[in-house]
Structures are given as structure tokens and as C-alpha cells.
Design a protein around this motif. Structure first.
Motif, short mmCIF file in Angstrom:
data_model
loop_
_atom_site.label_atom_id
_atom_site.label_comp_id
_atom_site.label_asym_id
_atom_site.label_seq_id
_atom_site.Cartn_x
_atom_site.Cartn_y
_atom_site.Cartn_z
N THR A 56 33.11 41.23 40.47
CA THR A 56 32.06 41.62 39.52
C THR A 56 32.63 41.94 38.15
OG1 THR A 56 30.12 43.02 39.24
CG2 THR A 56 32.07 44.09 40.11
N LYS A 57 31.86 41.60 37.15
CA LYS A 57 32.17 41.95 35.77
C LYS A 57 31.59 43.33 35.52
CE LYS A 57 31.45 40.40 31.06
NZ LYS A 57 30.79 39.40 30.20
N ILE A 58 32.33 44.17 34.79
CA ILE A 58 31.90 45.54 34.49
C ILE A 58 32.01 45.73 32.99
CG2 ILE A 58 32.39 47.99 34.86
CD1 ILE A 58 33.65 47.15 37.57
N ASN A 59 31.04 46.40 32.40
CA ASN A 59 31.06 46.60 30.95
C ASN A 59 31.17 48.08 30.61
OD1 ASN A 59 30.98 45.95 28.25
ND2 ASN A 59 28.76 45.84 28.16
N LEU A 60 32.34 48.64 30.91
CA LEU A 60 32.64 50.02 30.53
C LEU A 60 33.69 49.99 29.42
CD1 LEU A 60 32.81 51.75 34.05
CD2 LEU A 60 31.00 51.96 32.32
N PRO A 61 33.94 51.13 28.76
CA PRO A 61 34.92 51.11 27.67
C PRO A 61 36.30 50.56 28.07
CG PRO A 61 33.67 53.13 27.59
CD PRO A 61 33.26 52.42 28.85
N LYS A 62 36.78 50.88 29.25
CA LYS A 62 38.10 50.39 29.70
C LYS A 62 38.00 49.40 30.86
CE LYS A 62 40.99 52.51 26.98
NZ LYS A 62 41.97 51.81 26.18
N LEU A 63 37.26 49.77 31.90
CA LEU A 63 37.16 48.94 33.11
C LEU A 63 36.24 47.75 32.85
CD1 LEU A 63 37.89 48.64 36.13
CD2 LEU A 63 35.89 50.07 36.63
N LYS A 64 36.78 46.54 33.04
CA LYS A 64 36.03 45.32 32.72
C LYS A 64 35.69 44.47 33.94
CE LYS A 64 35.94 46.29 28.43
NZ LYS A 64 34.68 46.76 27.87
N GLY A 65 36.35 44.72 35.08
CA GLY A 65 36.02 43.94 36.25
C GLY A 65 36.69 44.49 37.49
N LEU A 66 36.15 44.09 38.65
CA LEU A 66 36.68 44.54 39.93
C LEU A 66 36.54 43.42 40.94
CD1 LEU A 66 37.73 46.97 41.66
CD2 LEU A 66 35.33 47.37 42.26
N ALA A 67 37.54 43.28 41.79
CA ALA A 67 37.49 42.28 42.87
C ALA A 67 38.10 42.85 44.13
CB ALA A 67 38.25 41.02 42.46
N LEU A 68 37.46 42.55 45.25
CA LEU A 68 38.08 42.78 46.56
C LEU A 68 39.01 41.59 46.76
CD1 LEU A 68 38.23 44.32 49.31
CD2 LEU A 68 36.42 42.80 50.09
N THR A 69 40.30 41.82 46.77
CA THR A 69 41.26 40.71 46.82
C THR A 69 41.85 40.48 48.19
OG1 THR A 69 43.05 42.16 46.05
CG2 THR A 69 41.84 40.91 44.38
N GLY A 70 41.60 41.39 49.13
CA GLY A 70 42.14 41.16 50.46
C GLY A 70 41.70 42.17 51.49
N ASP A 71 41.61 41.67 52.71
CA ASP A 71 41.38 42.47 53.91
C ASP A 71 42.17 41.74 54.98
OD1 ASP A 71 40.49 43.99 56.03
OD2 ASP A 71 38.49 43.09 56.10
N PHE A 72 43.49 41.99 54.97
CA PHE A 72 44.42 41.12 55.68
C PHE A 72 45.55 41.95 56.27
CE2 PHE A 72 47.94 37.93 55.37
CZ PHE A 72 47.41 36.99 56.23
N GLU A 73 45.75 41.82 57.58
CA GLU A 73 46.87 42.44 58.29
C GLU A 73 47.02 43.94 58.00
OE1 GLU A 73 50.36 40.05 57.53
OE2 GLU A 73 49.69 38.53 58.95
N GLY A 74 45.90 44.66 58.07
CA GLY A 74 45.94 46.11 57.93
C GLY A 74 46.02 46.61 56.51
N VAL A 75 45.79 45.73 55.53
CA VAL A 75 45.83 46.11 54.12
C VAL A 75 44.53 45.66 53.47
CG1 VAL A 75 47.02 45.87 51.91
CG2 VAL A 75 48.34 45.85 54.04
N VAL A 76 43.85 46.58 52.80
CA VAL A 76 42.69 46.24 51.99
C VAL A 76 43.13 46.38 50.54
CG1 VAL A 76 40.33 46.85 51.33
CG2 VAL A 76 41.05 46.99 53.73
N SER A 77 42.90 45.33 49.76
CA SER A 77 43.36 45.36 48.37
C SER A 77 42.24 45.02 47.40
CB SER A 77 44.55 44.42 48.17
OG SER A 77 44.23 43.12 48.58
N PHE A 78 42.35 45.61 46.22
CA PHE A 78 41.42 45.40 45.12
C PHE A 78 42.22 45.06 43.88
CE2 PHE A 78 39.12 48.25 47.92
CZ PHE A 78 37.81 47.79 47.86
#
Length: 177
Positions: free
Chosen positions: A123-145
């Protein structure tokens, strides 16, 4: 009288068998599935990542990752680009600066393999600093963003409880004057 010696032999055999079996460690016992059950009991429950959300405040942007269970250890580091964990493909988030956020041990799916994560995947986010977020993984016991920023982020991380969550605050100029 003849039954007494026979009973004594049977009783001695039972006692001997019980004593020998009691000294065999559970991991060596040939019971089907026993090792798996023992290993599962010794492992702490895996945290389930169920949501990610954000909000803008006067002096910071806040990213919150909601967890069911206890928040696991989390690493946050700056990276040059974001990639999906399992495929290695580049994450299509606009930004010049990126943070990689990893929770482990954790999962975004239940034991049946069904997703429990309710938040955004990209998702695209329109805050002063934070511009986007992605769930990049749910793999082998690790969830990553991955989080995207247009300028170099100065951030602070911490855990909050009831409900359990991991927080990243990214500082910016005071907008509430």
C-alpha cells in the motif's frame, strides 16, 4: 503351593519390565508421534502477525504491527531496496529509503496454512515520512515487512501490550504548531 513360585516369577517379571521401561528416555520410546508432541510442547507458541496499521501525529509517523500472542524478537534495519522473501523479486514501493522489519519466530498463517493477516499487503501511504508499506514475507518462521520513506528515517522502536504490538515511530518536523 505350586502357584506361589509361579506368581512370584510373574510379579518379578512385571517389576523388572516396569523398572527398565521407566529408565528409557521419552525421545527413545518407539511411540508413533511421541517425538513430535514432545518437541511441540517444548517450543514456545509462535506469535501470529494479524495486522499492520499506521497514523500521523504532530511530530512522528507511527507504524504498528499487531500480534496475537507475545511479540517475538524484532529486527529493523535500513536496506537499499526491498525484496520479497521467498521469490527475491523487488517490492514495487516508491521511496529512496527503506526499512526491513522482521519478526521471528512468527507466522501470518495458522497451522492449516490459512492467512490470519488482515492488513495491507502492498500500500501507498501519504504521511510526512512514511510513504508505503508491504508485507514482504511469511516464510520459515519469519514474517517480514518493508516500509518506504522519501527521506532518511530517524526512528524509535518499542513494544506495547494489551493488545500485543510492535511500534516504529518515525520523527518529523512539528506539524501542529
Amino acid at each position: 503351593m505350586e502357584n506361589r513360585p509361579r506368581r512370584a516369577v510373574v510379579a518379578a517379571g512385571i517389576l523388572l519390565t516396569t523398572a527398565v521401561c521407566a529408565t528409557i528416555p521419552a525421545s527413545a520410546a518407539p511411540q508413533r508421534g511421541a517425538d513430535q508432541v514432545t518437541a511441540f510442547r517444548q517450543t514456545p507458541a509462535t506469535a501470529l502477525v494479524v495486522n499492520a496499521r499506521w497514523g500521523g501525529h504532530c511530530t512522528y509517523d507511527r507504524l504498528v504491527i499487531d500480534v496475537r500472542g507475545t511479540v517475538p524478537p524484532v529486527t529493523v534495519k535500513r536496506v537499499k531496496e526491498l525484496r520479497y522473501d521467498a521469490t527475491g523479486k523487488k517490492v514495487p514501493l516508491a521511496g529512496k529509503y527503506f526499512l526491513e522489519i522482521k519478526l521471528s519466530p512468527a507466522a501470518a498463517h495458522n497451522q492449516s496454512g490459512q492467512s490470519v493477516y488482515q492488513g495491507p499487503r502492498l500500500t501507498k501511504i501519504n504521511l510526512p515520512k512514511l510513504k508505503g508499506l508491504a508485507l514482504t514475507g511469511d516464510f520459515e518462521g519469519v514474517v517480514s515487512f518493508g516500509a518506504a520513506f522519501s527521506t532518511k528515517p530517524v526512528y524509535n522502536t518499542f513494544k506495547l501490550h494489551s493488545p500485543e504490538r510492535f511500534v516504529i515511530d518515525t520523527k518529523h518536523a512539528n506539524l501542529c504548531r
